[in-house]
Design a protein around this motif. Sequence first.
Motif, PDB file in Angstrom:
ATOM      1  N   LYS A 194       0.897  -1.114  -0.046  1.00 16.43           N
ATOM      2  CA  LYS A 194      -0.133  -0.181  -0.055  1.00 16.43           C
ATOM      3  C   LYS A 194       0.881   1.162  -0.151  1.00 16.43           C
ATOM      4  O   LYS A 194       1.678   1.428   0.900  1.00 16.43           O
ATOM      5  N   GLY A 196      -0.568   4.524  -0.670  1.00 12.83           N
ATOM      6  CA  GLY A 196      -1.202   5.720  -0.389  1.00 12.83           C
ATOM      7  C   GLY A 196      -2.363   5.029   0.771  1.00 12.83           C
ATOM      8  O   GLY A 196      -2.326   4.035   1.092  1.00 12.83           O
ATOM      9  N   ARG A 197      -3.061   5.882   0.971  1.00 13.24           N
ATOM     10  CA  ARG A 197      -4.230   5.742   1.756  1.00 13.24           C
ATOM     11  C   ARG A 197      -5.367   4.667   1.520  1.00 13.24           C
ATOM     12  O   ARG A 197      -5.489   4.852   0.136  1.00 13.24           O
ATOM     13  N   SER A 198      -6.104   4.040   1.952  1.00 16.61           N
ATOM     14  CA  SER A 198      -6.981   3.101   1.743  1.00 16.61           C
ATOM     15  C   SER A 198      -8.479   3.690   2.115  1.00 16.61           C
ATOM     16  O   SER A 198      -8.872   2.996   3.333  1.00 16.61           O
ATOM     17  N   GLU A 339      -1.715   6.898   7.083  1.00 17.84           N
ATOM     18  CA  GLU A 339      -2.794   6.402   7.686  1.00 17.84           C
ATOM     19  C   GLU A 339      -3.091   6.819   8.926  1.00 17.84           C
ATOM     20  O   GLU A 339      -4.141   7.246   9.662  1.00 17.84           O
ATOM     21  N   GLU A 496      -5.545   4.974  -2.898  1.00 18.55           N
ATOM     22  CA  GLU A 496      -5.281   3.581  -3.711  1.00 18.55           C
ATOM     23  C   GLU A 496      -6.269   3.515  -4.916  1.00 18.55           C
ATOM     24  O   GLU A 496      -7.664   3.943  -4.681  1.00 18.55           O
TER      25      GLU A 496
HETATM   26 CA   LIG Z   1      -4.061   3.298   0.508  1.00 13.88          CA
END
Ligand SMILES: [Ca+2]
Length: 628
Positions: A194, A196-198, A339, A496
Motif C-alpha cells: 500500500k 497511499g491511503r485506503s 494512515e 489507492e
Molecule cells: Ca491506501
Amino acid sequence: MFYAWKWRERETKIPVETSVSRAAAARDALPRITTEKGGKSTDVCHDDTAPRVNFQTIDELHSLQKKRSAPTTPLRDGSASGVSGTSGPTTPVSSETMLQSVSASLASLTRETGPKLIRGDPTSAANVAHVPVTPTSLPTADVSDSGLKFTHILHNLSPAGNNPLNVTVLNQGPNLILIVVTSTGALATLSGAKTGRSPKDKRVVKDETTEAELWWGKGSPNIEMDEQTFLVNRERAVDYLNSLDKVFVNDQYLNWDPENRIKVRIVSARAYHSLFMHNMCIRPTPEELENFGTPDFTIYNAGKFPCNRFTHYMTSSTSVDINLGRREMVILGTQYAGEMKKGLFGVMHYLMPKRKILSLHSGCNMGKDGDVALFFGLSGTGKTTLSTDHNRYLIGDDEHCWSETGVSNIEGGCYAKCIDLAREKEPDIWNAIKFGTVLENVVFDEHTREVDYTDKSVTENTRAAYPMSTFRTRRYRALDHTRRTGYTALVAGTEEGVKEPRATFSACFGAAFIMLHPTKYAAMLAEKMQAQGATGWLVNTGWSGGSYGSGSRIKLAYTRKIIDAIHSGVPSEILEPINAWEDKMAYEDTLLKLAGLFKSNFETFTSHKIGDDGKLTEEILQLVLTSE
Ligand SMILES: [Ca+2]
Ligand SMILES: Nc1ncnc2c1ncn2[C@@H]1O[C@H](COP(=O)(O)OP(=O)(O)O)[C@@H](O)[C@H]1O
Ligand SMILES: C=C(OP(=O)(O)O)C(=O)O
Ligand SMILES: [Mn+2]
C-alpha cells in the motif's frame, strides 16, 4: 451525549449566523449494538486481490527502489555505513510508570492483564535497561506464549543523540522492509503493497453516540463497523504486537494550542512508523514526557499484519478502524504511514468542533506583519508546497485548528510529496531532507544512494516526512487577517486506485477526514471568516490553458507569483482564468460541465438541516444557487 475525554469540555453550540462575505478516564466499553448485516457497503468497498501494476513480490519491490548503477564508491551493502549510535533508553521518563502504562495499553482483552515489558533493544543486550516488572499473571490455563516472554519497548526514540533508532532500524531482520540511509542522511524506506491511503477500508464504530453525531451515508467517509468487530480487530493487532520481540511506543501531542492539545500514543511494529510519528506529531520535552500519564488516544499499528477477511465488515485484508468511544485506532494490513496522521486528523475533526474550534485540512503560513494565510485543497493541490514560502513563516502544511484566539498547527512536522522535487524549484523542502527525515517509497541509486525524485517506479505518491524544527516557524499565533485560498481536485497516487486527476468536490477540501456533516464545518468557517474579516481566493494550481490532457499544469513559479500578488493586494480581475485559454468555447463548456457537477454534488447536502429550524442550510443553499 459527549465522550468523556479527559480535558475540560466547553459548552459547544453550532453557530447559526452565516453569510460568506469578507470574510476521560477510560470510558467503559459501549453496549454492543446491532447493525445491518450483509452487503450494505459492497458498493463502497474494494477487493485488494487485484494484481499490482509494478511488483508481485517483496524482492521485486526492493529492486524497484534500488536503481542499478556501477559501483563507483564502494559502500558495504545494507549495513550501518555512516550510522552510529548506542543502544539503551535515554528519555528520563519514570521507567516503571511508563512500562505500566504501556503494558496496560497492550493488554489483551481476553487473557493476561498486560505483557511483560523491558526497555531497550533486544539486539544490543549489553545496553538494555532491565526494569523490574511485577508479573501480571501466573501461568494459568488461558495464558499465551506471548504472555510468557518479555517484549522490549522502544519508547520515544529519536533519530539522533544516544538513541538507538538508527541501529534498531537496520536490525529488523531479513524478512522486514528495511530503512536505508541515503546520501543526505535521510532514511529511505518502503511502505510495502500500500503506497497511499485506503479510504475504502476505513471503518468507524457506530454506537449510540456516533450514530447521532457523525455523518453517515451517501458521500460520507465514515463507513460503519460495530463495537464487537472493532474488538476483534483490536485483539488481532494487540496479539500480533505482543508476539514480537520489540515494539515501538511513541507518546506525543497534537495541537500547538496548549489549551486544546491531546496526548496520543502510537504503538507500532516498525521503526519507520515510530520515526514518522516522531517527526509528524509534537515532541514532548523530557519533563512533559515524565508526566505524560494516560494518553487521550492510542493507535495500534500492526502494519503488514492483515485483518481477517472472514471478519464481519471486512472486504479486503486492510482495515483502518476508529473507535471514538474507546479512543483507539487499529491499523491492519497497510504500512502507508499517512494512515496514522490522517486517522488522528479525523479524531481532531470530531473533537475540536465540540469546543467551537474549526479543524481545517489546510496549509498555513504567516507574513512578517502577522497576516495569516490558509491554503485549502485536496491531496496534491499544493498545501505543503505553497505554505512552505521562503518569505513567510510556516505554521504548518496540512492540519490546523482555528479557534477564537488564532490558528494553530495540529502537527509537529510536514509530509511533503516529493515526486519531481528539485532543489531550484523548492529549496526549503529540498533542504529539509536530511538525517532524521523519512523518505517513503522513493527510488535511490544502489551505490551512491542518491535519490532520484523523478522516478515513479514504486509509486507517484513518494513522500518526505520531516520535523518542523527545520524551518523558521511560528507554532501558534493569534490571528490578525486571514486570506483563504482554495482549489480542489483529486490527484493520482495518494489514495489507492486513483491513477489520474479526477474532478471531485470534496467537502471541506478533505472529505476523507471529516467526521461530522460538512455543513457543520461550513457554518463555522462562514462565522469565523466573517468575524475576522477574512478574504477568500480561488487559486488554480492545476490545469491551465485547457483540460487535463490538452492544457498543462500551471507552473509553480507562476502560482507563487499569483499568491504574492494576492498578498500584496492586486485586483482580482487580472487573475481571470479564461485569459489563459486559447479556445474560449472549450473554456465555457468546461465551466458549465463543472457547474453541473458542483450542483449535483451539492444535492447530497440539501437534506441535512443544521440547527432546529434548518435556517442555516437554507442560507447556504441560497448562496450556492445564486452563485451560478
Ligand atoms: Ca491506501
Ligand atoms: N502550480 C503549482 N502549485 C502547487 N504545486 C504544484 C504546482 N505545479 C506543480 N506542483 C507540484 O504539485 C505537488 C503539490 O503537492 P503538495 O504541496 O504536497 O500538495 P498537498 O500538500 O496539497 O497534498 C508538488 O509536487 C508540487 O511540486
Ligand atoms: C498525506 C496525505 O495528505 P496530503 O496529500 O494532503 O499531503 C494523504 O492524503 O494521505
Ligand atoms: Mn501536504
